[in-house]
Design a protein around this motif. Sequence first.
Motif, PDB file in Angstrom:
ATOM      1  N   VAL A  96      -2.599  18.377 -38.671  1.00  0.00           N
ATOM      2  CA  VAL A  96      -2.018  16.968 -37.875  1.00  0.00           C
ATOM      3  C   VAL A  96      -2.612  17.301 -36.585  1.00  0.00           C
ATOM      4  N   VAL A  97      -3.046  15.560 -36.509  1.00  0.00           N
ATOM      5  CA  VAL A  97      -3.267  15.173 -35.193  1.00  0.00           C
ATOM      6  C   VAL A  97      -2.144  14.017 -34.293  1.00  0.00           C
ATOM      7  N   THR A  98      -2.308  15.010 -33.411  1.00  0.00           N
ATOM      8  CA  THR A  98      -0.887  14.167 -32.584  1.00  0.00           C
ATOM      9  C   THR A  98      -1.796  13.258 -31.613  1.00  0.00           C
ATOM     10  N   ILE A  99      -1.103  11.824 -31.898  1.00  0.00           N
ATOM     11  CA  ILE A  99      -0.907  10.986 -30.784  1.00  0.00           C
ATOM     12  C   ILE A  99      -0.797  11.136 -29.534  1.00  0.00           C
ATOM     13  N   SER A 100      -1.281  10.375 -27.932  1.00  0.00           N
ATOM     14  CA  SER A 100      -0.214  10.616 -27.424  1.00  0.00           C
ATOM     15  C   SER A 100      -1.108   9.609 -26.181  1.00  0.00           C
ATOM     16  N   LEU A 101      -0.400   8.707 -25.761  1.00  0.00           N
ATOM     17  CA  LEU A 101      -0.301   7.947 -24.782  1.00  0.00           C
ATOM     18  C   LEU A 101      -1.079   8.425 -23.434  1.00  0.00           C
ATOM     19  N   THR A 102      -2.453   7.814 -23.009  1.00  0.00           N
ATOM     20  CA  THR A 102      -2.943   8.215 -21.782  1.00  0.00           C
ATOM     21  C   THR A 102      -2.359   7.735 -20.952  1.00  0.00           C
ATOM     22  N   GLU A 103      -2.770   7.451 -19.332  1.00  0.00           N
ATOM     23  CA  GLU A 103      -1.693   6.979 -18.434  1.00  0.00           C
ATOM     24  C   GLU A 103      -2.024   5.892 -18.524  1.00  0.00           C
ATOM     25  N   LYS A 104      -3.641   4.887 -18.784  1.00  0.00           N
ATOM     26  CA  LYS A 104      -3.802   3.926 -19.296  1.00  0.00           C
ATOM     27  C   LYS A 104      -3.333   2.914 -20.125  1.00  0.00           C
ATOM     28  N   ASP A 107       0.551   3.066 -19.248  1.00  0.00           N
ATOM     29  CA  ASP A 107       0.753   1.821 -17.819  1.00  0.00           C
ATOM     30  C   ASP A 107       0.545   0.607 -18.606  1.00  0.00           C
ATOM     31  N   LEU A 108       0.084   0.161 -19.541  1.00  0.00           N
ATOM     32  CA  LEU A 108      -0.157  -0.962 -20.793  1.00  0.00           C
ATOM     33  C   LEU A 108       1.510  -2.226 -21.086  1.00  0.00           C
ATOM     34  N   ARG A 109       2.498  -0.926 -20.914  1.00  0.00           N
ATOM     35  CA  ARG A 109       3.201  -1.350 -21.411  1.00  0.00           C
ATOM     36  C   ARG A 109       3.613  -2.459 -20.369  1.00  0.00           C
TER      37      ARG A 109
END
Lengths: 148, 148
Positions: A96-104, A107-109
């Motif tokens: 499994v590869v877990t995808i997580s948001l960086t702060e950047k 923040d883009l949201r």
Amino acid sequence: MDDLLALDNQICFSLYAVNRAVTSRYRPLLAELDLTYPQYLVMLVLWERARADRPTRVSDLGARLRLDSGTLTPLLKRLAQRGLISRDRSLVDERVVTISLTEKGADLRELAIQVPKKLLCGLDVAPERLLALRNELNAVLKAMEIRG
Amino acid sequence: MDDLLALDNQICFSLYAVNRAVTSRYRPLLAELDLTYPQYLVMLVLWERARADRPTRVSDLGARLRLDSGTLTPLLKRLAQRGLISRDRSLVDERVVTISLTEKGADLRELAIQVPKKLLCGLDVAPERLLALRNELNAVLKAMEIRG
DNA sequence: TCTAATTACATTGTGCACAATATAAATGTG
DNA sequence: CACATTTATATTGTGCACAATGTAATTAGA
């Protein structure tokens, strides 16, 4: 005139044309975020799940967006390269590869919120017409996925 | 709930998903004709225009399908290579390339007639729902193309 | 008529979609 | 525990879409 093959009688063509027309409305707005349209969809899912504190695997994105790893892997690599997400092998299950948001990425949201707003402004279509269209589309999608 | 960014609230995503779902219904049917979906659309235009004895230029296809030469040129080369069409420089205006059906290409129409028939059978969606959807889509497309 | 602008199509490069296949890890079965 | 099967992701290859640019033919203007 049983013209089953007339282009204008194909629902598929209307779908194809409208989809591309709508996507090209998004393009300049997304260009400000330096995102392509599929990348934007991936980010939407990640923002949504992050808010609910749900970790996201590649297969979760695939299930939600109906895309396979052949499409997602390179797309996610590009997002990672830009520092918007990180891709980490799960320690529990190394497949499994877990995808997580960086702060950047998280923040883009804030910037992204402007996208649907601007889009609706620029679109010269009555909101209730869009809502009706969305409901029709969702009904058809559901019908297609349940049976058939 | 300012959830403007929820995936399920994006009409664009419904369009994107339904478009791909419908296209993948076509795929196995078109595989029998050895055509991709965009190739099928090009053939539909060519069959239509041939019936009305209208010669077809690359730009006519582009106008009808909203595709540019960057998409059409390689697609048409592949159709030509398979002997379904011919591409000829116009003698009157050497910039223009005229696309015409070969006999093989014209004959393929007979087989193609089965495609929409089979598709509608396999689709577990009420015909009136599809018609409503198509009308909504066409209305939106028209609205989008007339004004920005 | 000479030149600038326009037009029609082609080419190049990027990024999806998707099929087919590969790889490696986990799971099930004897 | 061995070994086959399944699962999760990656890789490869094809064919769009589309932006950007190129090229050659035509048209428009001075």
